[in-house]
Design a protein around this motif. Structure first.
Motif, short mmCIF file in Angstrom:
data_model
loop_
_atom_site.label_atom_id
_atom_site.label_comp_id
_atom_site.label_asym_id
_atom_site.label_seq_id
_atom_site.Cartn_x
_atom_site.Cartn_y
_atom_site.Cartn_z
N PRO A 112 42.43 -46.96 -8.30
CA PRO A 112 43.65 -46.74 -9.07
C PRO A 112 43.41 -46.19 -10.46
O PRO A 112 44.33 -45.65 -11.08
N GLY A 113 42.19 -46.29 -10.96
CA GLY A 113 41.89 -45.76 -12.28
C GLY A 113 41.86 -44.24 -12.33
O GLY A 113 41.90 -43.66 -13.43
N VAL A 114 41.79 -43.59 -11.15
CA VAL A 114 41.78 -42.12 -11.10
C VAL A 114 42.82 -41.69 -10.08
O VAL A 114 42.51 -41.48 -8.90
N PRO A 115 44.07 -41.53 -10.48
CA PRO A 115 45.11 -41.10 -9.53
C PRO A 115 44.80 -39.71 -8.96
O PRO A 115 44.23 -38.86 -9.64
N GLY A 116 45.19 -39.52 -7.71
CA GLY A 116 44.98 -38.23 -7.08
C GLY A 116 43.61 -38.05 -6.47
O GLY A 116 43.21 -36.91 -6.17
N LEU A 117 42.87 -39.15 -6.28
CA LEU A 117 41.51 -39.06 -5.75
C LEU A 117 41.30 -40.10 -4.66
O LEU A 117 41.59 -41.27 -4.85
N ASP A 118 40.78 -39.65 -3.51
CA ASP A 118 40.26 -40.54 -2.48
C ASP A 118 38.74 -40.44 -2.51
O ASP A 118 38.18 -39.40 -2.89
N LEU A 124 37.23 -45.07 -17.26
CA LEU A 124 36.93 -44.01 -18.22
C LEU A 124 35.79 -43.15 -17.70
O LEU A 124 35.86 -41.91 -17.74
N ALA A 125 34.73 -43.79 -17.21
CA ALA A 125 33.58 -43.02 -16.72
C ALA A 125 33.93 -42.27 -15.44
O ALA A 125 33.57 -41.09 -15.28
N ALA A 126 34.63 -42.93 -14.52
CA ALA A 126 34.96 -42.28 -13.25
C ALA A 126 35.81 -41.03 -13.47
O ALA A 126 35.53 -39.96 -12.90
N ASP A 127 36.83 -41.14 -14.30
CA ASP A 127 37.72 -40.01 -14.57
C ASP A 127 36.97 -38.91 -15.31
O ASP A 127 37.09 -37.72 -15.01
N SER A 128 36.17 -39.29 -16.30
CA SER A 128 35.44 -38.31 -17.10
C SER A 128 34.44 -37.53 -16.25
O SER A 128 34.38 -36.29 -16.30
N VAL A 129 33.63 -38.25 -15.47
CA VAL A 129 32.60 -37.59 -14.66
C VAL A 129 33.23 -36.73 -13.58
O VAL A 129 32.75 -35.64 -13.27
N LEU A 130 34.32 -37.21 -12.98
CA LEU A 130 35.02 -36.40 -11.98
C LEU A 130 35.45 -35.06 -12.57
O LEU A 130 35.22 -34.00 -11.98
N ARG A 131 36.06 -35.09 -13.75
CA ARG A 131 36.55 -33.86 -14.36
C ARG A 131 35.41 -32.92 -14.73
O ARG A 131 35.51 -31.70 -14.57
N ARG A 179 43.28 -50.12 1.11
CA ARG A 179 44.45 -49.75 0.31
C ARG A 179 45.15 -50.99 -0.23
O ARG A 179 45.80 -50.95 -1.27
N ALA A 180 45.05 -52.10 0.49
CA ALA A 180 45.80 -53.30 0.12
C ALA A 180 45.05 -54.20 -0.85
O ALA A 180 45.66 -55.00 -1.56
N ARG A 181 43.73 -54.08 -0.87
CA ARG A 181 42.95 -55.03 -1.65
C ARG A 181 43.06 -54.75 -3.15
O ARG A 181 43.41 -53.68 -3.59
N THR A 182 42.74 -55.77 -3.94
CA THR A 182 42.61 -55.59 -5.38
C THR A 182 41.23 -55.03 -5.64
O THR A 182 40.23 -55.62 -5.24
#
Length: 290
Positions: A20-26, A145-152, A278-281
């Motif tokens: 959930p920290g990076v919307p639009g990504l599986d 922060l790291a996941a979104d940054s490195v993805l971009r 998808r359901a888990r926290t």
């Protein structure tokens, strides 16, 4: 490969999830030995990095061999299949960014105009392959922060090095218009689709002409496209909380085992495992050593 336990008995495991920290990504991280992906396509992009072994990816132009240090880049709606290229199989990390996410990165970080995509399917790019794995590690650690940054950074680098503006769609020729009408009919009548002969008669053409037109337009025959569409719809139903059995009935599979088989061969994990993720926290991911 009916379950995670069944996978692990053959040295296989897989996790397909959303962070959930990076919307639009599986994300998919897995090790496969006997598993194979049947021909299918994705609504968004595929960016894969093999860590060990070899994955043979069957593209419209032929089979490519994905080894450690390479990055596989597949544009939306491009049909492909995959299987192990060596007896020991392959382990890899794959990102599935949405078209909207890639478009936003392209607009901000590149000079590409129009619809951005990739000009090549596989490249030697060990640094970016490591970044793809780093996105997974950051997401599994809950570091948004790291996941979104490195993805971009990874997507922008691939676009700058290997990107292109995808061709604009031209007015449809007669065969392509027929194929589009057939696709629309199959999408609308997914649970009870017509036979090929009946569909061809509805569209004023012959069965073989429809087969040829549909494959030319979408890279796969109508029945293969329909299976892919059913699995896509089942994914959305599972994400909304629909049980696998109810999802199977809603999209037209004869029973849940049929959904399980086709879902696993397209998505890489069974529908039950997909829904549980998808359901888990989301917490720190625990995966087998790869």
């Amino acid at each position: 490969m009916a379950s995670r336990r069944g996978q692990e008995q053959h040295g296989e495991w897989a996790r397909h999830w959303q962070y959930p920290g990076v919307p639009g990504l599986d994300l998919l991280r897995a090790r496969y030995v006997r598993h194979s992906f049947t021909r299918h396509s994705h609504e968004g992009f595929v960016l894969g990095a093999v860590r060990r072994g070899v994955e043979d990816v069957v593209m419209p132009e032929g089979t490519i061999r994905a080894r450690p240090g390479t990055v596989v880049m597949i544009n939306p709606e491009v049909p492909h299949a995959a299987h192990a290229g060596v007896p020991e199989g392959w382990s890899y990390a794959t990102l599935y960014p949405s078209s909207a996410l890639v478009a936003a990165i392209a607009e901000e970080e590149t000079t590409l105009r129009g619809t951005a995509g990739f000009a090549e399917t596989i490249v030697e790019d060990e640094d970016t392959a490591r970044l793809i794995s780093a996105v997974h590690r950051a997401a599994e650690e809950g570091n948004a922060l790291a996941a979104d940054s490195v993805l971009r950074v990874a997507v922008a680098r691939l676009l700058r090095r290997h990107g292109q503006s995808l061709p604009q769609r031209r007015p449809l020729a007669a065969g392509a218009r027929t194929a589009a009408l057939a696709r629309e009919a199959l999408q609308q009548r997914m649970a009870e689709p017509p036979s090929l002969d009946a569909l061809a008669r509805e569209l004023g053409t012959s069965p073989f002409a429809l087969l040829r037109a549909f494959k030319a337009a979408y890279g796969m025959p109508p029945h293969t496209w329909l299976t892919n569409a059913r699995v896509r719809t089942a994914r959305r139903l599972l994400e909304s909380g629909t049980s696998p059995a109810a999802a199977a009935a809603a999209v037209g599979f004869t029973d849940q085992p049929h959904l399980n088989r086709h879902f696993t061969r397209i998505v890489g994990v069974p529908p039950g495992a997909y829904q549980r993720e998808r359901a888990r926290t989301y917490k720190t991911g625990q995966l087998p050593d790869s």
